[in-house]
Scaffold this motif. Structure first.
Motif, PDB file in Angstrom:
ATOM      1  N   PHE A 129     -10.388 -34.449 -39.247  1.00 55.53           N
ATOM      2  CA  PHE A 129     -11.674 -34.940 -38.743  1.00 55.53           C
ATOM      3  C   PHE A 129     -12.056 -34.098 -37.531  1.00 55.53           C
ATOM      4  O   PHE A 129     -11.228 -33.849 -36.659  1.00 55.53           O
ATOM      5  CB  PHE A 129     -11.580 -36.410 -38.319  1.00 55.53           C
ATOM      6  N   GLU A 130     -13.311 -33.648 -37.506  1.00 59.95           N
ATOM      7  CA  GLU A 130     -13.833 -32.932 -36.348  1.00 59.95           C
ATOM      8  C   GLU A 130     -15.199 -33.493 -36.005  1.00 59.95           C
ATOM      9  O   GLU A 130     -15.957 -33.882 -36.895  1.00 59.95           O
ATOM     10  CB  GLU A 130     -13.998 -31.437 -36.634  1.00 59.95           C
ATOM     11  N   CYS A 131     -15.514 -33.527 -34.717  1.00 55.13           N
ATOM     12  CA  CYS A 131     -16.850 -33.933 -34.312  1.00 55.13           C
ATOM     13  C   CYS A 131     -17.187 -33.341 -32.956  1.00 55.13           C
ATOM     14  O   CYS A 131     -16.304 -32.913 -32.216  1.00 55.13           O
ATOM     15  CB  CYS A 131     -17.006 -35.451 -34.294  1.00 55.13           C
ATOM     16  N   ILE A 132     -18.492 -33.343 -32.669  1.00 54.89           N
ATOM     17  CA  ILE A 132     -19.004 -32.986 -31.359  1.00 54.89           C
ATOM     18  C   ILE A 132     -19.551 -34.276 -30.771  1.00 54.89           C
ATOM     19  O   ILE A 132     -20.464 -34.889 -31.339  1.00 54.89           O
ATOM     20  CB  ILE A 132     -20.134 -31.930 -31.442  1.00 54.89           C
ATOM     21  N   ALA A 133     -18.971 -34.712 -29.653  1.00 52.74           N
ATOM     22  CA  ALA A 133     -19.378 -35.966 -29.021  1.00 52.74           C
ATOM     23  C   ALA A 133     -19.202 -35.850 -27.510  1.00 52.74           C
ATOM     24  O   ALA A 133     -18.527 -34.941 -27.022  1.00 52.74           O
ATOM     25  CB  ALA A 133     -18.536 -37.125 -29.560  1.00 52.74           C
ATOM     26  N   LYS A 134     -19.789 -36.795 -26.806  1.00 57.80           N
ATOM     27  CA  LYS A 134     -19.637 -36.795 -25.345  1.00 57.80           C
ATOM     28  C   LYS A 134     -18.231 -37.203 -24.939  1.00 57.80           C
ATOM     29  O   LYS A 134     -17.661 -36.649 -24.015  1.00 57.80           O
ATOM     30  CB  LYS A 134     -20.661 -37.720 -24.696  1.00 57.80           C
ATOM     31  N   ASP A 135     -17.685 -38.195 -25.624  1.00 54.69           N
ATOM     32  CA  ASP A 135     -16.357 -38.676 -25.257  1.00 54.69           C
ATOM     33  C   ASP A 135     -15.775 -39.492 -26.404  1.00 54.69           C
ATOM     34  O   ASP A 135     -16.470 -39.787 -27.373  1.00 54.69           O
ATOM     35  CB  ASP A 135     -16.438 -39.544 -23.998  1.00 54.69           C
ATOM     36  N   LEU A 136     -14.519 -39.843 -26.255  1.00 55.56           N
ATOM     37  CA  LEU A 136     -13.897 -40.756 -27.208  1.00 55.56           C
ATOM     38  C   LEU A 136     -13.209 -41.873 -26.442  1.00 55.56           C
ATOM     39  O   LEU A 136     -12.748 -41.691 -25.323  1.00 55.56           O
ATOM     40  CB  LEU A 136     -12.929 -40.038 -28.152  1.00 55.56           C
ATOM     41  N   VAL A 137     -13.179 -43.032 -27.082  1.00 54.41           N
ATOM     42  CA  VAL A 137     -12.469 -44.190 -26.553  1.00 54.41           C
ATOM     43  C   VAL A 137     -11.533 -44.659 -27.653  1.00 54.41           C
ATOM     44  O   VAL A 137     -11.986 -44.958 -28.756  1.00 54.41           O
ATOM     45  CB  VAL A 137     -13.437 -45.323 -26.150  1.00 54.41           C
ATOM     46  N   LEU A 138     -10.237 -44.700 -27.368  1.00 55.91           N
ATOM     47  CA  LEU A 138      -9.238 -45.094 -28.353  1.00 55.91           C
ATOM     48  C   LEU A 138      -8.671 -46.450 -27.962  1.00 55.91           C
ATOM     49  O   LEU A 138      -8.249 -46.655 -26.822  1.00 55.91           O
ATOM     50  CB  LEU A 138      -8.123 -44.055 -28.416  1.00 55.91           C
ATOM     51  N   LYS A 139      -8.677 -47.366 -28.929  1.00 55.48           N
ATOM     52  CA  LYS A 139      -8.066 -48.687 -28.753  1.00 55.48           C
ATOM     53  C   LYS A 139      -7.094 -48.897 -29.900  1.00 55.48           C
ATOM     54  O   LYS A 139      -7.273 -48.343 -30.978  1.00 55.48           O
ATOM     55  CB  LYS A 139      -9.135 -49.778 -28.785  1.00 55.48           C
ATOM     56  N   LEU A 140      -6.091 -49.722 -29.666  1.00 59.32           N
ATOM     57  CA  LEU A 140      -5.130 -50.066 -30.705  1.00 59.32           C
ATOM     58  C   LEU A 140      -5.307 -51.526 -31.088  1.00 59.32           C
ATOM     59  O   LEU A 140      -5.639 -52.360 -30.246  1.00 59.32           O
ATOM     60  CB  LEU A 140      -3.699 -49.837 -30.222  1.00 59.32           C
ATOM     61  N   SER A 141      -5.078 -51.817 -32.361  1.00 61.57           N
ATOM     62  CA  SER A 141      -5.216 -53.182 -32.854  1.00 61.57           C
ATOM     63  C   SER A 141      -4.072 -53.514 -33.797  1.00 61.57           C
ATOM     64  O   SER A 141      -3.606 -52.654 -34.543  1.00 61.57           O
ATOM     65  CB  SER A 141      -6.549 -53.341 -33.587  1.00 61.57           C
ATOM     66  N   ASP A 142      -3.665 -54.774 -33.764  1.00 55.23           N
ATOM     67  CA  ASP A 142      -2.676 -55.281 -34.710  1.00 55.23           C
ATOM     68  C   ASP A 142      -3.328 -56.190 -35.750  1.00 55.23           C
ATOM     69  O   ASP A 142      -2.637 -56.797 -36.567  1.00 55.23           O
ATOM     70  CB  ASP A 142      -1.572 -56.051 -33.979  1.00 55.23           C
ATOM     71  N   GLN A 143      -4.660 -56.283 -35.718  1.00 56.31           N
ATOM     72  CA  GLN A 143      -5.375 -57.100 -36.700  1.00 56.31           C
ATOM     73  C   GLN A 143      -5.185 -56.517 -38.094  1.00 56.31           C
ATOM     74  O   GLN A 143      -4.957 -55.308 -38.238  1.00 56.31           O
ATOM     75  CB  GLN A 143      -6.880 -57.091 -36.416  1.00 56.31           C
ATOM     76  N   PRO A 144      -5.324 -57.339 -39.125  1.00 54.37           N
ATOM     77  CA  PRO A 144      -5.315 -56.786 -40.483  1.00 54.37           C
ATOM     78  C   PRO A 144      -6.436 -55.760 -40.638  1.00 54.37           C
ATOM     79  O   PRO A 144      -7.520 -55.907 -40.070  1.00 54.37           O
ATOM     80  CB  PRO A 144      -5.568 -58.016 -41.368  1.00 54.37           C
ATOM     81  N   TYR A 145      -6.142 -54.737 -41.417  1.00 50.46           N
ATOM     82  CA  TYR A 145      -7.077 -53.624 -41.578  1.00 50.46           C
ATOM     83  C   TYR A 145      -8.444 -54.098 -42.091  1.00 50.46           C
ATOM     84  O   TYR A 145      -9.476 -53.609 -41.641  1.00 50.46           O
ATOM     85  CB  TYR A 145      -6.461 -52.586 -42.525  1.00 50.46           C
ATOM     86  N   SER A 146      -8.446 -55.066 -42.991  1.00 48.58           N
ATOM     87  CA  SER A 146      -9.717 -55.555 -43.535  1.00 48.58           C
ATOM     88  C   SER A 146     -10.582 -56.182 -42.444  1.00 48.58           C
ATOM     89  O   SER A 146     -11.808 -56.051 -42.466  1.00 48.58           O
ATOM     90  CB  SER A 146      -9.467 -56.551 -44.667  1.00 48.58           C
ATOM     91  N   GLU A 147      -9.967 -56.828 -41.467  1.00 44.16           N
ATOM     92  CA  GLU A 147     -10.727 -57.414 -40.359  1.00 44.16           C
ATOM     93  C   GLU A 147     -11.300 -56.332 -39.451  1.00 44.16           C
ATOM     94  O   GLU A 147     -12.443 -56.431 -38.997  1.00 44.16           O
ATOM     95  CB  GLU A 147      -9.852 -58.367 -39.552  1.00 44.16           C
ATOM     96  N   ILE A 148     -10.512 -55.314 -39.177  1.00 43.25           N
ATOM     97  CA  ILE A 148     -10.979 -54.209 -38.329  1.00 43.25           C
ATOM     98  C   ILE A 148     -12.188 -53.537 -38.976  1.00 43.25           C
ATOM     99  O   ILE A 148     -13.226 -53.342 -38.337  1.00 43.25           O
ATOM    100  CB  ILE A 148      -9.853 -53.176 -38.095  1.00 43.25           C
ATOM    101  N   ILE A 149     -12.059 -53.192 -40.249  1.00 47.60           N
ATOM    102  CA  ILE A 149     -13.155 -52.528 -40.961  1.00 47.60           C
ATOM    103  C   ILE A 149     -14.363 -53.455 -41.034  1.00 47.60           C
ATOM    104  O   ILE A 149     -15.513 -53.006 -40.872  1.00 47.60           O
ATOM    105  CB  ILE A 149     -12.702 -52.073 -42.368  1.00 47.60           C
ATOM    106  N   GLY A 150     -14.155 -54.749 -41.247  1.00 50.54           N
ATOM    107  CA  GLY A 150     -15.252 -55.710 -41.290  1.00 50.54           C
ATOM    108  C   GLY A 150     -16.015 -55.767 -39.972  1.00 50.54           C
ATOM    109  O   GLY A 150     -17.247 -55.758 -39.940  1.00 50.54           O
ATOM    110  N   GLU A 151     -15.274 -55.805 -38.852  1.00 47.01           N
ATOM    111  CA  GLU A 151     -15.919 -55.841 -37.532  1.00 47.01           C
ATOM    112  C   GLU A 151     -16.695 -54.570 -37.242  1.00 47.01           C
ATOM    113  O   GLU A 151     -17.822 -54.611 -36.741  1.00 47.01           O
ATOM    114  CB  GLU A 151     -14.869 -56.085 -36.441  1.00 47.01           C
ATOM    115  N   LEU A 152     -16.105 -53.429 -37.579  1.00 44.57           N
ATOM    116  CA  LEU A 152     -16.794 -52.149 -37.332  1.00 44.57           C
ATOM    117  C   LEU A 152     -18.013 -52.023 -38.239  1.00 44.57           C
ATOM    118  O   LEU A 152     -19.065 -51.543 -37.801  1.00 44.57           O
ATOM    119  CB  LEU A 152     -15.834 -50.978 -37.536  1.00 44.57           C
ATOM    120  N   SER A 153     -17.877 -52.440 -39.486  1.00 42.68           N
ATOM    121  CA  SER A 153     -19.026 -52.382 -40.412  1.00 42.68           C
ATOM    122  C   SER A 153     -20.166 -53.245 -39.901  1.00 42.68           C
ATOM    123  O   SER A 153     -21.337 -52.846 -40.002  1.00 42.68           O
ATOM    124  CB  SER A 153     -18.601 -52.859 -41.809  1.00 42.68           C
ATOM    125  N   ALA A 154     -19.858 -54.407 -39.355  1.00 48.10           N
ATOM    126  CA  ALA A 154     -20.891 -55.278 -38.801  1.00 48.10           C
ATOM    127  C   ALA A 154     -21.586 -54.620 -37.624  1.00 48.10           C
ATOM    128  O   ALA A 154     -22.828 -54.695 -37.510  1.00 48.10           O
ATOM    129  CB  ALA A 154     -20.282 -56.624 -38.397  1.00 48.10           C
TER     130      ALA A 154
END
Length: 159
Positions: A129-154
């Protein structure tokens, strides 16, 4: 001259099954992947053993453009500018891609400068993966993957 530096963010993509997923709109860009962290136990092969760190959720703030796919890890090892990196999160200094975007935008907007943008690159097992952006913010989660994707999709669909 372009150079690539690893960002020391405390985690890296998992080597075996990175599981990278990109959710992107015109206004936001999120990349998730299975993350590993170093342990303090030395490996006989050099470096340290790693342990599961959960799911990394990376938000690329002000993302102008991205690429996701080729090369995989085997192909990347044969590309001179990528050969020294494993499953890492990196930044490209003096990026030719940033310069190209400035030059293209200067046709319509002569004073375009992307000096405050950075070229990020993340190497996975089956993709890059490559991108041009101002910055990145990385967070870690122990939630089930389907919940993470659901929240981001929303979030992305609400924009």
């Amino acid at each position: 001259m372009e150079s690539i530096e690893e960002l020391k963010l405390g985690v890296r993509p998992e080597a075996a099954v990175s599981g990278a997923v990109l959710l992107q709109s015109e206004y936001s860009s999120y990349l998730t992947f299975n993350a590993q962290k170093d342990t303090d136990k030395p490996s006989p092969y050099g470096g340290f053993y790693t342990a599961d760190a959960g799911t990394a959720i990376v938000e690329f703030q002000g993302c102008l453009i991205s690429k996701f796919g080729y090369p995989n890890d085997e192909a990347a090892m044969g590309i001179p500018k990528y050969k020294d990196f494993g499953y890492d999160i990196c930044v490209v200094k003096n990026s030719e891609w940033v310069k190209e975007l400035e030059n293209l935008n200067n046709y319509s907007f002569p004073n375009t400068s992307y000096a405050d943008f950075r070229h990020f690159i993340i190497f996975f097992h089956d993709s890059t993966f490559e991108c041009i952006a101002k910055d990145l913010v990385l967070k870690l989660s122990d939630q089930p993957y389907s919940e993470i994707i659901g929240e981001l999709s929303a979030k992305v669909s609400a924009e």
